[in-house]
Design a protein around this motif. Structure first.
Motif, mmCIF file in Angstrom:
data_model
loop_
_atom_site.group_PDB
_atom_site.id
_atom_site.type_symbol
_atom_site.label_atom_id
_atom_site.label_comp_id
_atom_site.label_asym_id
_atom_site.label_seq_id
_atom_site.Cartn_x
_atom_site.Cartn_y
_atom_site.Cartn_z
ATOM 1 N N GLU A 286 0.864 -1.177 0.000
ATOM 2 C CA GLU A 286 0.000 0.000 0.000
ATOM 3 C C GLU A 286 0.905 1.233 0.000
ATOM 4 N N VAL A 287 0.851 1.987 -1.086
ATOM 5 C CA VAL A 287 1.715 3.147 -1.225
ATOM 6 C C VAL A 287 0.847 4.379 -1.418
ATOM 7 N N HIS A 288 1.036 5.353 -0.540
ATOM 8 C CA HIS A 288 0.261 6.589 -0.615
ATOM 9 C C HIS A 288 1.237 7.751 -0.815
ATOM 10 N N SER A 289 1.270 8.270 -2.034
ATOM 11 C CA SER A 289 2.119 9.402 -2.367
ATOM 12 C C SER A 289 1.259 10.658 -2.384
ATOM 13 N N ALA A 290 1.667 11.672 -1.620
ATOM 14 C CA ALA A 290 0.893 12.908 -1.551
ATOM 15 C C ALA A 290 0.812 13.601 -2.910
ATOM 16 N N CYS A 291 1.820 13.387 -3.760
ATOM 17 C CA CYS A 291 1.794 13.994 -5.092
ATOM 18 C C CYS A 291 1.194 13.074 -6.142
ATOM 19 N N GLY A 292 0.787 11.868 -5.729
ATOM 20 C CA GLY A 292 0.096 10.967 -6.638
ATOM 21 C C GLY A 292 0.970 10.293 -7.671
ATOM 22 N N VAL A 293 2.242 10.086 -7.363
ATOM 23 C CA VAL A 293 3.167 9.472 -8.316
ATOM 24 C C VAL A 293 3.813 8.257 -7.667
ATOM 25 N N LEU A 294 3.709 7.115 -8.304
ATOM 26 C CA LEU A 294 4.303 5.889 -7.787
ATOM 27 C C LEU A 294 5.765 5.754 -8.201
ATOM 28 N N VAL A 295 6.048 5.917 -9.491
ATOM 29 C CA VAL A 295 7.417 5.832 -10.010
ATOM 30 C C VAL A 295 7.639 6.993 -10.981
ATOM 31 N N LYS A 296 8.783 7.653 -10.806
ATOM 32 C CA LYS A 296 9.141 8.732 -11.730
ATOM 33 C C LYS A 296 10.610 8.606 -12.089
ATOM 34 N N SER A 297 10.923 8.766 -13.362
ATOM 35 C CA SER A 297 12.315 8.846 -13.793
ATOM 36 C C SER A 297 12.594 10.261 -14.263
ATOM 37 N N ARG A 298 13.846 10.678 -14.056
ATOM 38 C CA ARG A 298 14.250 11.988 -14.557
ATOM 39 C C ARG A 298 15.757 12.013 -14.733
ATOM 40 N N ILE A 299 16.239 13.034 -15.413
ATOM 41 C CA ILE A 299 17.670 13.221 -15.598
ATOM 42 C C ILE A 299 18.284 13.650 -14.272
ATOM 43 N N ASN A 300 19.401 13.055 -13.929
ATOM 44 C CA ASN A 300 20.085 13.379 -12.677
ATOM 45 C C ASN A 300 20.669 14.788 -12.748
ATOM 46 N N ASP A 301 20.496 15.544 -11.651
ATOM 47 C CA ASP A 301 21.065 16.881 -11.594
ATOM 48 C C ASP A 301 22.499 16.885 -11.086
ATOM 49 N N ASP A 302 23.037 15.715 -10.741
ATOM 50 C CA ASP A 302 24.415 15.593 -10.288
ATOM 51 C C ASP A 302 25.343 15.668 -11.509
ATOM 52 N N PRO A 303 26.248 16.647 -11.565
ATOM 53 C CA PRO A 303 27.112 16.763 -12.751
ATOM 54 C C PRO A 303 28.056 15.586 -12.923
ATOM 55 N N CYS A 304 28.259 14.776 -11.870
ATOM 56 C CA CYS A 304 29.103 13.590 -12.003
ATOM 57 C C CYS A 304 28.355 12.404 -12.614
ATOM 58 N N ALA A 305 27.042 12.488 -12.720
ATOM 59 C CA ALA A 305 26.270 11.372 -13.263
ATOM 60 C C ALA A 305 26.550 11.225 -14.756
ATOM 61 N N PRO A 306 26.774 10.005 -15.234
ATOM 62 C CA PRO A 306 27.092 9.804 -16.652
ATOM 63 C C PRO A 306 25.854 9.917 -17.533
ATOM 64 N N ASN A 307 26.048 10.326 -18.746
ATOM 65 C CA ASN A 307 24.993 10.399 -19.753
ATOM 66 C C ASN A 307 25.185 9.241 -20.720
ATOM 67 N N PRO A 308 24.141 8.434 -20.969
ATOM 68 C CA PRO A 308 24.306 7.283 -21.884
ATOM 69 C C PRO A 308 24.722 7.675 -23.292
ATOM 70 N N GLU A 309 24.403 8.900 -23.727
ATOM 71 C CA GLU A 309 24.837 9.428 -25.026
ATOM 72 C C GLU A 309 24.543 8.458 -26.163
ATOM 73 N N GLY A 310 23.287 7.999 -26.213
ATOM 74 C CA GLY A 310 22.859 7.160 -27.317
ATOM 75 C C GLY A 310 23.164 5.684 -27.172
ATOM 76 N N ARG A 311 23.821 5.277 -26.085
ATOM 77 C CA ARG A 311 24.084 3.856 -25.880
ATOM 78 C C ARG A 311 22.777 3.100 -25.648
ATOM 79 N N ASP A 312 22.741 1.855 -26.046
ATOM 80 C CA ASP A 312 21.577 1.005 -25.816
ATOM 81 C C ASP A 312 21.694 0.404 -24.414
ATOM 82 N N VAL A 313 21.239 1.139 -23.439
ATOM 83 C CA VAL A 313 21.389 0.717 -22.050
ATOM 84 C C VAL A 313 20.185 -0.097 -21.611
ATOM 85 N N TYR A 314 20.311 -0.743 -20.457
ATOM 86 C CA TYR A 314 19.301 -1.670 -19.945
ATOM 87 C C TYR A 314 17.957 -0.998 -19.707
#
Length: 476
Positions: A347-375
């Motif tokens: 039972e998951v109750h999110s106040a913003c109504g979102v169960l799963v969200k993906s987004r681009i990382n704001d950490d400048p050290c995070a790698p960018n796949p740059e077109g790679r066929d990633v998992y």
């Protein structure tokens, strides 16, 4: 029963992973890589470390030193009715190290204060390192001052904690400070800003090929971390059973650093931020837990930097099985990371109504796949009735969503590849964009009045759904 024929479902398999060569640039929380944290026995020596001591030291099965400040009854294998109260940043409580050391502490009350250094090791309230075992029963360990773990385990060791209370009080910090003052190594006194937490002490940390187990205990941190891992070496394992896990001002319940696996069974979490953070090739399981979270249930991010392609093949494993969870933000947030996510019967109750969200990382050290066929990100919802959306905003990878015996009410965005088994149903309450996979019955789909589902399938058609919404199927 009218069927919509979607595109054939492609079975995705995890690639064969290769270890990264060399330490990562940003290992999420701490030193990482081969130069792990801790005291002298907790990994390769860190620069500029000052000598540290413990009130009771056990090496290779023998007590080698005992400070007059610690009282109790002691043998080479046990300590009972222990009392210790010290204000020394260079001295910890009980330190057990070396092969042949299997030490048990019963009925202890340890309070230590003063600024420490590094992570874990001798200045902890109780620490085990270098192929040793330590068991705590009915112990209360209370720590004051930054960089002072209540308990720690490192160097191929095992820690077990029963019926105990572990508390850490870090030094005050300026919650308005936005500058990143984090440095790697012994001087690291705060978490990276991109983890969205504050503080300067972790109540517990397991590092360097070690295992820690907690039973019927209470772990409290005023900030940063209750149950942490770091610098895994080959593999770290942390498990908590029937425990209360609390952060009072800021911080998470548990953290799985790369190569670390954390399992919480039947725990009660009351945390100011997230129940768990999962970093790169690691995993967290929350089984039959209850959690009240000030931000997410799980924050999932990728460990940044490092040479070679290994960084792009890391896959995080997240399982939320049973239990009840409350959060203010998306229950699971994935920031530029490959993930396997299972939410089963929870039972998951999110106040913003979102169960799963993906987004681009704001950490400048995070790698960018740059077109790679990633998992990519693979989400399975099983045995659930949930009113939450699935939002896919990470343009660097694909997301798949499987519904198994699940009724989902919510938007699905970002062209998610969607499959539904015969026992599942989806009602869109906001405009959605999906790719239909396999045979989907029209009776399994619905959309509220004014809502449009735009789908990619095998044949083009436009259908008015029972609640008044519209399904528009295109071939590309």
């Amino acid at each position: 029963m009218e069927m919509i024929h979607g595109i054939p479902y492609q079975t995705f398999t995890r690639p064969a992973y290769q270890k990264m060569q060399g330490p990562p640039m940003d290992d999420g929380e701490g030193p990482g890589g081969p130069g792990g944290p801790g005291g002298p026995e907790g990994g390769p020596e860190m620069p500029e470390e000052k000598p540290t001591f413990a009130a009771l030291e056990v090496h290779s099965g023998k007590i080698v030193s005992r400070d007059p400040a610690i009282t109790g009854t002691f043998t080479d294998t046990t300590a009972k009715n222990v009392r210790l109260n010290l204000n020394r940043g260079d001295m910890g409580g009980i330190y057990v190290a070396g092969e042949g050391s299997d030490f048990t502490v019963e009925h202890a009350n340890i309070r230590l204060s003063g600024e420490g250094q590094g992570l874990g090791g001798k200045i902890s309230g109780a620490a085990v390192e270098n192929h040793a075992s330590l068991t705590l029963r009915d112990c209360r360990i209370n720590m004051d001052g930054k960089l002072r773990c209540a308990t720690s385990a490192g160097g191929n060791s095992v820690l077990k904690v029963y019926d105990s209370m572990l508390i850490s009080h870090g030094d005050p910090w300026n919650v308005e400070e936005k500058e990143v003052t984090w440095v790697i190594g012994p001087g690291m006194a705060k978490p990276p800003v991109f983890l969205e937490i504050e503080g300067n002490m972790r109540t517990h940390c397991t590092v360097m090929d070690s295992e820690s187990y907690f039973y019927n205990s209470t772990i409290i941190a005023d900030s940063w971390a209750a149950l942490s891992t770091d610098a895994a070496g080959d593999r770290v394992y942390l498990e908590a059973n029937d425990c209360s896990v609390i952060t009072t001002r800021s911080g998470y319940g548990t953290y799985a650093d790369t190569g670390c696996y954390c399992v919480l069974n039947r725990c009660n979490l009351d945390v100011q931020n997230m129940a768990a953070i999962v970093a790169g090739e690691s995993g967290v399981t929350l089984k039959d837990c209850t959690a009240k979270c000030g931000s997410y249930v799980v924050l999932n991010h990728v460990v940044g930097g490092g040479p070679g392609e290994g960084i792009f093949t890391q896959v995080s494993s997240i399982a939320i099985e049973g239990g009840k969870y409350q959060c203010d933000d998306p229950a699971v947030i994935c920031k530029s990371v490959n993930s396997d996510i299972l939410i089963d019967g929870a039972e998951v109750h999110s106040a913003c109504g979102v169960l799963v969200k993906s987004r681009i990382n704001d950490d400048p050290c995070a790698p960018n796949p740059e077109g790679r066929d990633v998992y990519g990100i693979h989400v399975t919802l099983r045995n659930m009735n949930t009113e939450n959306s699935i939002l896919h905003e990470d343009t660097g990878r694909k997301m798949t969503l499987k519904l198994e015996n699940t009724a989902l009410v919510g938007a699905i965005t970002g062209g998610v590849l969607l499959t539904l088994d015969a026992g599942s149903r989806w009602t869109a309450d906001g405009d959605s964009s999906v790719v239909l996979s396999g045979d989907v019955s029209l009776q399994q789909l619905d959309a509220l009045d004014g809502v449009t589902i735009t789908a990619v399938g095998a044949e083009e058609e436009t259908v008015t759904l029972p609640s008044g919404g519209t399904l528009v199927v295109k071939t590309a």
